[in-house]
Motif scaffolding. Structure first.
Motif, PDB file in Angstrom:
ATOM      1  N   ILE A  68      31.304   1.526 -28.726  1.00  0.00           N
ATOM      2  CA  ILE A  68      30.849   0.753 -27.575  1.00  0.00           C
ATOM      3  C   ILE A  68      31.877  -0.348 -27.328  1.00  0.00           C
ATOM      4  O   ILE A  68      32.208  -1.118 -28.245  1.00  0.00           O
ATOM      5  CB  ILE A  68      29.457   0.134 -27.820  1.00  0.00           C
ATOM      6  CG1 ILE A  68      28.473   1.224 -28.254  1.00  0.00           C
ATOM      7  CG2 ILE A  68      28.948  -0.539 -26.548  1.00  0.00           C
ATOM      8  CD1 ILE A  68      28.319   1.371 -29.755  1.00  0.00           C
ATOM      9  N   THR A  69      32.399  -0.403 -26.109  1.00  0.00           N
ATOM     10  CA  THR A  69      33.494  -1.323 -25.816  1.00  0.00           C
ATOM     11  C   THR A  69      33.235  -2.107 -24.534  1.00  0.00           C
ATOM     12  O   THR A  69      32.528  -1.652 -23.626  1.00  0.00           O
ATOM     13  CB  THR A  69      34.830  -0.573 -25.650  1.00  0.00           C
ATOM     14  OG1 THR A  69      34.725   0.339 -24.558  1.00  0.00           O
ATOM     15  CG2 THR A  69      35.200   0.191 -26.910  1.00  0.00           C
ATOM     16  N   CYS A  70      33.847  -3.288 -24.473  1.00  0.00           N
ATOM     17  CA  CYS A  70      34.029  -4.034 -23.236  1.00  0.00           C
ATOM     18  C   CYS A  70      35.435  -4.626 -23.310  1.00  0.00           C
ATOM     19  O   CYS A  70      36.202  -4.292 -24.204  1.00  0.00           O
ATOM     20  CB  CYS A  70      32.956  -5.106 -23.054  1.00  0.00           C
ATOM     21  SG  CYS A  70      32.949  -6.389 -24.320  1.00  0.00           S
ATOM     22  N   ASP A  71      35.789  -5.474 -22.388  1.00  0.00           N
ATOM     23  CA  ASP A  71      37.159  -5.993 -22.379  1.00  0.00           C
ATOM     24  C   ASP A  71      37.467  -6.857 -23.599  1.00  0.00           C
ATOM     25  O   ASP A  71      38.628  -6.927 -24.031  1.00  0.00           O
ATOM     26  CB  ASP A  71      37.402  -6.820 -21.108  1.00  0.00           C
ATOM     27  CG  ASP A  71      37.471  -5.963 -19.857  1.00  0.00           C
ATOM     28  OD1 ASP A  71      37.637  -4.741 -19.995  1.00  0.00           O
ATOM     29  OD2 ASP A  71      37.345  -6.526 -18.750  1.00  0.00           O
ATOM     30  N   VAL A  84      32.259  -2.355 -30.848  1.00  0.00           N
ATOM     31  CA  VAL A  84      31.438  -2.046 -32.017  1.00  0.00           C
ATOM     32  C   VAL A  84      31.494  -0.539 -32.224  1.00  0.00           C
ATOM     33  O   VAL A  84      31.394   0.233 -31.263  1.00  0.00           O
ATOM     34  CB  VAL A  84      29.980  -2.499 -31.817  1.00  0.00           C
ATOM     35  CG1 VAL A  84      29.080  -1.960 -32.930  1.00  0.00           C
ATOM     36  CG2 VAL A  84      29.894  -4.027 -31.762  1.00  0.00           C
ATOM     37  N   ALA A  85      31.677  -0.112 -33.473  1.00  0.00           N
ATOM     38  CA  ALA A  85      31.652   1.304 -33.808  1.00  0.00           C
ATOM     39  C   ALA A  85      30.626   1.527 -34.912  1.00  0.00           C
ATOM     40  O   ALA A  85      30.572   0.756 -35.882  1.00  0.00           O
ATOM     41  CB  ALA A  85      33.028   1.785 -34.262  1.00  0.00           C
ATOM     42  N   THR A  96      23.124  -6.877 -27.474  1.00  0.00           N
ATOM     43  CA  THR A  96      23.743  -7.989 -28.194  1.00  0.00           C
ATOM     44  C   THR A  96      23.830  -7.649 -29.672  1.00  0.00           C
ATOM     45  O   THR A  96      22.894  -7.075 -30.251  1.00  0.00           O
ATOM     46  CB  THR A  96      22.922  -9.274 -28.021  1.00  0.00           C
ATOM     47  OG1 THR A  96      22.899  -9.637 -26.632  1.00  0.00           O
ATOM     48  CG2 THR A  96      23.525 -10.431 -28.818  1.00  0.00           C
ATOM     49  N   VAL A  97      24.955  -7.990 -30.276  1.00  0.00           N
ATOM     50  CA  VAL A  97      25.107  -7.875 -31.721  1.00  0.00           C
ATOM     51  C   VAL A  97      25.409  -9.259 -32.278  1.00  0.00           C
ATOM     52  O   VAL A  97      25.932 -10.130 -31.567  1.00  0.00           O
ATOM     53  CB  VAL A  97      26.211  -6.871 -32.113  1.00  0.00           C
ATOM     54  CG1 VAL A  97      25.918  -5.502 -31.506  1.00  0.00           C
ATOM     55  CG2 VAL A  97      27.579  -7.359 -31.695  1.00  0.00           C
ATOM     56  N   GLU A  99      27.249 -14.535 -31.663  1.00  0.00           N
ATOM     57  CA  GLU A  99      26.644 -13.483 -30.864  1.00  0.00           C
ATOM     58  C   GLU A  99      27.694 -12.861 -29.943  1.00  0.00           C
ATOM     59  O   GLU A  99      28.545 -13.556 -29.392  1.00  0.00           O
ATOM     60  CB  GLU A  99      25.488 -14.019 -30.013  1.00  0.00           C
ATOM     61  CG  GLU A  99      24.240 -14.350 -30.796  1.00  0.00           C
ATOM     62  CD  GLU A  99      23.036 -14.576 -29.897  1.00  0.00           C
ATOM     63  OE1 GLU A  99      23.213 -14.569 -28.647  1.00  0.00           O
ATOM     64  OE2 GLU A  99      21.927 -14.753 -30.421  1.00  0.00           O
ATOM     65  N   TYR A 100      27.588 -11.551 -29.794  1.00  0.00           N
ATOM     66  CA  TYR A 100      28.454 -10.795 -28.891  1.00  0.00           C
ATOM     67  C   TYR A 100      27.542 -10.008 -27.952  1.00  0.00           C
ATOM     68  O   TYR A 100      26.832  -9.105 -28.392  1.00  0.00           O
ATOM     69  CB  TYR A 100      29.344  -9.830 -29.664  1.00  0.00           C
ATOM     70  CG  TYR A 100      30.312 -10.467 -30.638  1.00  0.00           C
ATOM     71  CD1 TYR A 100      31.660 -10.591 -30.325  1.00  0.00           C
ATOM     72  CD2 TYR A 100      29.878 -10.914 -31.891  1.00  0.00           C
ATOM     73  CE1 TYR A 100      32.559 -11.150 -31.216  1.00  0.00           C
ATOM     74  CE2 TYR A 100      30.767 -11.480 -32.795  1.00  0.00           C
ATOM     75  CZ  TYR A 100      32.104 -11.596 -32.445  1.00  0.00           C
ATOM     76  OH  TYR A 100      32.986 -12.158 -33.336  1.00  0.00           O
TER      77      TYR A 100
END
Length: 341
Positions: free
Chosen positions: A53-56, A60-61, A184-185, A191-192
């Motif tokens: 799961i990615t954003c700019d 998270v993998a 959110t992780v 927090e991300y």
């Protein structure tokens, strides 16, 4: 250009001798996989669900794998802004199918845990929920989160390949790209949050009997072009791909088949710019890595040496109808992995 064989009729994956009935590719799961039918040896079956799961700004993998004599739950957090990266991969001995990995990606849940961590992938039809927690992920801090991946109706890359050196070895793999992600992780007090509309998930669903030592290349992208979902899957080294490659473009929910792709990986420094081309001249890209999640692991008979790179891609891609897409600063993931397992 060589022939890429498209499988168009649904049937069993393996014959009575544990061999692939029809190597090739499809644009969705069509082969019926029954793990009890394989004849490759009880310690050689590999089954995994891997989510990226990615954003700019970060990624998270998450992986749950039942590799017969070794189980693996892998948790990764990568912050592209700060250069932070950490992976924790608790292993278990001789799971031998006890994880009950689903025989299709279209239904069923995945769960794995011990006293210090758990990971759960829940399939709810039109969306998936990924839940996880790992205590003492790093420096005594807990890594946890819940991520939602929407699953709109769309085609996906599926490839079925044998190995020349062993007729009961096979690889059945699906890549589902461009799943919109939210959630959110947390890592300790940090927090991300994955921003809606700018975050995407990819599922690498793999089942098969592998030979012991392999080297492969894999590239994946999930994003948007002018608000339209766009991505790709490219790779080689996953068995005998003479019947079909796994190279595909994804655009607006449809797959567009590519032929062979040259990754153009620099020999001296993988962080230099890559020049990527395809034999059908439909994939011409420049890839500039900005992040390398390098691993070099050796644990008895198991080892992995990997360059796992994140960066931006620019260039052109051509759809089946000849439409040329201009690709500008699409975030992508590429890896080269040498594995003994």
């Amino acid at each position: 250009m060589r022939t890429n064989h498209e499988i168009k009729t649904r049937h069993a994956l393996l014959d009575e001798k544990g061999r692939l009935i029809e190597p090739g590719y499809t644009k969705g799961l069509m082969m019926d996989y029954d793990k009890t039918k394989h004849k490759g040896g009880k310690l050689r079956l590999k089954e995994w669900d891997y989510y990226l799961i990615t954003c700019d700004d970060f990624a998270v993998a998450l992986t749950v794998a039942d590799n017969a004599y070794m189980g693996l739950d892998s948790y990764s957090l990568l912050d592209f802004r700060t250069g932070f990266q950490h992976t924790a991969g608790p292993m278990s001995i001789m799971p031998m199918g006890k994880l009950n990995m689903p025989e299709t990606s279209e239904t069923g849940n995945v769960y794995s845990s011990d006293k210090n961590h758990f990971m759960e992938f829940i399939h709810n039809g039109d969306h998936r929920i990924l839940k996880f927690e790992m205590k003492n992920f790093l420096d005594g801090k807990t890594f946890s989160g819940e991520i939602r991946l929407d699953c709109p109706e769309m085609e996906s890359m599926v490839v079925v390949t044998p190995w020349k050196e062993k007729d009961t070895a096979f690889y059945y793999n699906q890549k589902i790209n461009c799943m919109p992600a939210t959630g959110t992780v947390k890592f300790g007090d940090e927090e991300y949050t994955f921003p809606e509309g700018k975050s995407f998930g990819t599922l690498d669903w793999g089942r098969g009997v592998w030979t012991y030592e392999n080297t492969w290349y894999w590239g994946s992208a999930s994003g948007q072009i002018n608000g339209v979902p766009f991505g790709f899957n490219i790779g080689y080294g996953f068995g005998d791909t003479s019947n079909a490659s796994e190279n595909m473009l994804f655009y607006d929910g449809k797959c567009h088949k590519l032929d062979l792709v040259d990754f153009g990986m620099p020999e001296e420094n993988v962080m230099d710019e890559w020049t990527m081309t395809s034999s059908d001249n439909r994939f011409n890209m420049k890839f500039k890595p900005f992040f390398n999640d390098h691993t070099n692991i050796s644990a008895g008979i198991i080892c992995e040496k990997a360059e796992k790179l994140f960066g931006m891609l620019n260039g052109t891609a051509v759809l089946d109808d000849g439409t040329v897409l201009e690709i500008k600063d699409i975030p992508v993931f590429h890896e080269k992995v040498h594995h003994k397992w």
